[in-house]
Scaffold this active site. Structure first.
Site, PDB file in Angstrom:
ATOM      1  N   GLY A   1     -20.164  83.971  70.594  1.00  0.00           N
ATOM      2  CA  GLY A   1     -21.268  84.216  69.678  1.00  0.00           C
ATOM      3  C   GLY A   1     -21.744  85.648  69.792  1.00  0.00           C
ATOM      4  O   GLY A   1     -20.997  86.540  70.189  1.00  0.00           O
ATOM      5  N   CYS A   2     -22.988  85.862  69.466  1.00  0.00           N
ATOM      6  CA  CYS A   2     -23.580  87.201  69.518  1.00  0.00           C
ATOM      7  C   CYS A   2     -23.444  87.788  70.914  1.00  0.00           C
ATOM      8  O   CYS A   2     -23.835  87.165  71.899  1.00  0.00           O
ATOM      9  CB  CYS A   2     -25.052  87.119  69.114  1.00  0.00           C
ATOM     10  SG  CYS A   2     -25.939  88.669  69.346  1.00  0.00           S
ATOM     11  N   PHE A   3     -22.920  89.007  71.004  1.00  0.00           N
ATOM     12  CA  PHE A   3     -22.706  89.579  72.329  1.00  0.00           C
ATOM     13  C   PHE A   3     -23.999  89.880  73.072  1.00  0.00           C
ATOM     14  O   PHE A   3     -24.008  89.957  74.294  1.00  0.00           O
ATOM     15  CB  PHE A   3     -21.762  90.781  72.320  1.00  0.00           C
ATOM     16  CG  PHE A   3     -21.984  91.864  71.300  1.00  0.00           C
ATOM     17  CD1 PHE A   3     -23.230  92.232  70.834  1.00  0.00           C
ATOM     18  CD2 PHE A   3     -20.887  92.550  70.808  1.00  0.00           C
ATOM     19  CE1 PHE A   3     -23.396  93.248  69.911  1.00  0.00           C
ATOM     20  CE2 PHE A   3     -21.026  93.580  69.885  1.00  0.00           C
ATOM     21  CZ  PHE A   3     -22.289  93.923  69.437  1.00  0.00           C
ATOM     22  N   TRP A   4     -25.106  90.022  72.373  1.00  0.00           N
ATOM     23  CA  TRP A   4     -26.385  90.221  73.067  1.00  0.00           C
ATOM     24  C   TRP A   4     -26.680  89.016  73.956  1.00  0.00           C
ATOM     25  O   TRP A   4     -27.178  89.165  75.071  1.00  0.00           O
ATOM     26  CB  TRP A   4     -27.528  90.379  72.089  1.00  0.00           C
ATOM     27  CG  TRP A   4     -27.460  91.532  71.147  1.00  0.00           C
ATOM     28  CD1 TRP A   4     -26.700  92.666  71.264  1.00  0.00           C
ATOM     29  CD2 TRP A   4     -28.200  91.670  69.934  1.00  0.00           C
ATOM     30  NE1 TRP A   4     -26.931  93.492  70.191  1.00  0.00           N
ATOM     31  CE2 TRP A   4     -27.848  92.909  69.360  1.00  0.00           C
ATOM     32  CE3 TRP A   4     -29.126  90.868  69.278  1.00  0.00           C
ATOM     33  CZ2 TRP A   4     -28.391  93.364  68.171  1.00  0.00           C
ATOM     34  CZ3 TRP A   4     -29.666  91.319  68.082  1.00  0.00           C
ATOM     35  CH2 TRP A   4     -29.299  92.552  67.538  1.00  0.00           C
ATOM     36  N   CYS A   5     -26.394  87.826  73.440  1.00  0.00           N
ATOM     37  CA  CYS A   5     -26.668  86.585  74.175  1.00  0.00           C
ATOM     38  C   CYS A   5     -25.744  86.436  75.376  1.00  0.00           C
ATOM     39  O   CYS A   5     -26.189  86.105  76.479  1.00  0.00           O
ATOM     40  CB  CYS A   5     -26.494  85.380  73.262  1.00  0.00           C
ATOM     41  SG  CYS A   5     -27.600  85.351  71.838  1.00  0.00           S
TER      42      CYS A   5
END
Length: 173
Positions: A9-13
């Protein structure tokens, strides 16, 4: 120092999760698995590059094993949804493990099979590590720099709660 390359998913997460693990020295957000060289965030978001948002994890295997990182990876994202994590939809958000050697491949295959044996329909892609392209600087350590950003406040705390409840023994002090 060893490396792992995961997309969930989102790499920030994903980055926010793995920065909490002892033995993880560095987490770099970036892109991998597509056909465009040196893609930009905007290009990847359009979905035309076939790149996934991924994190490159540098870790000390004396403190945390690759198998333990796999356990954290599978517990903190949904490996049963194809090209989607929550409201993030597109191939750039696919669940993927890129391995650097046969040992990592076998560890990932074993973990995936164990989850399938528990009747989970795992859609995580498993492939040799392609070229990794670091994301733009403003994406690095994003949650640490922007803890009150709306998306981060919504998506990351549940992952960190799960991490703390299941993997306290792996957390940095």
């Amino acid at each position: 120092m060893q490396q792992a390359l995961f997309g969930g998913g989102c790499f920030w997460c994903v980055e926010a999760v793995f920065l909490q693990i002892r033995g993880v020295e560095k987490v770099t957000s970036g892109y991998a698995g597509g056909h465009t060289t040196h893609p930009t965030y905007e290009q990847v978001c359009q979905g035309d590059t076939q790149h996934a948002e991924v994190v490159l994890i540098d870790f000390d295997e004396q403190q945390v094993t690759y198998s333990q990182l796999l356990d954290v990876f599978f517990a903190t994202h949904d490996p049963t949804t194809l090209n989607r994590q929550g409201n993030d939809i597109g191939t750039q958000y696919r669940s993927v493990i890129y391995y650097f050697n046969e040992e990592q491949k076998q560890a990932a295959e074993h973990t995936i099979q164990t989850l399938k044996d528990d009747d989970l329909d795992i859609v995580t892609e498993l492939s040799p590590a392609p070229t990794f392209y670091p994301a733009e600087d403003y994406h690095q350590n994003y949650y640490e720099k922007n803890p009150s950003q709306g998306y981060c406040n919504f998506a990351i705390p549940p992952k960190l709660l799960k991490l703390h409840s299941k993997f306290q023994h792996l957390m940095k002090n």
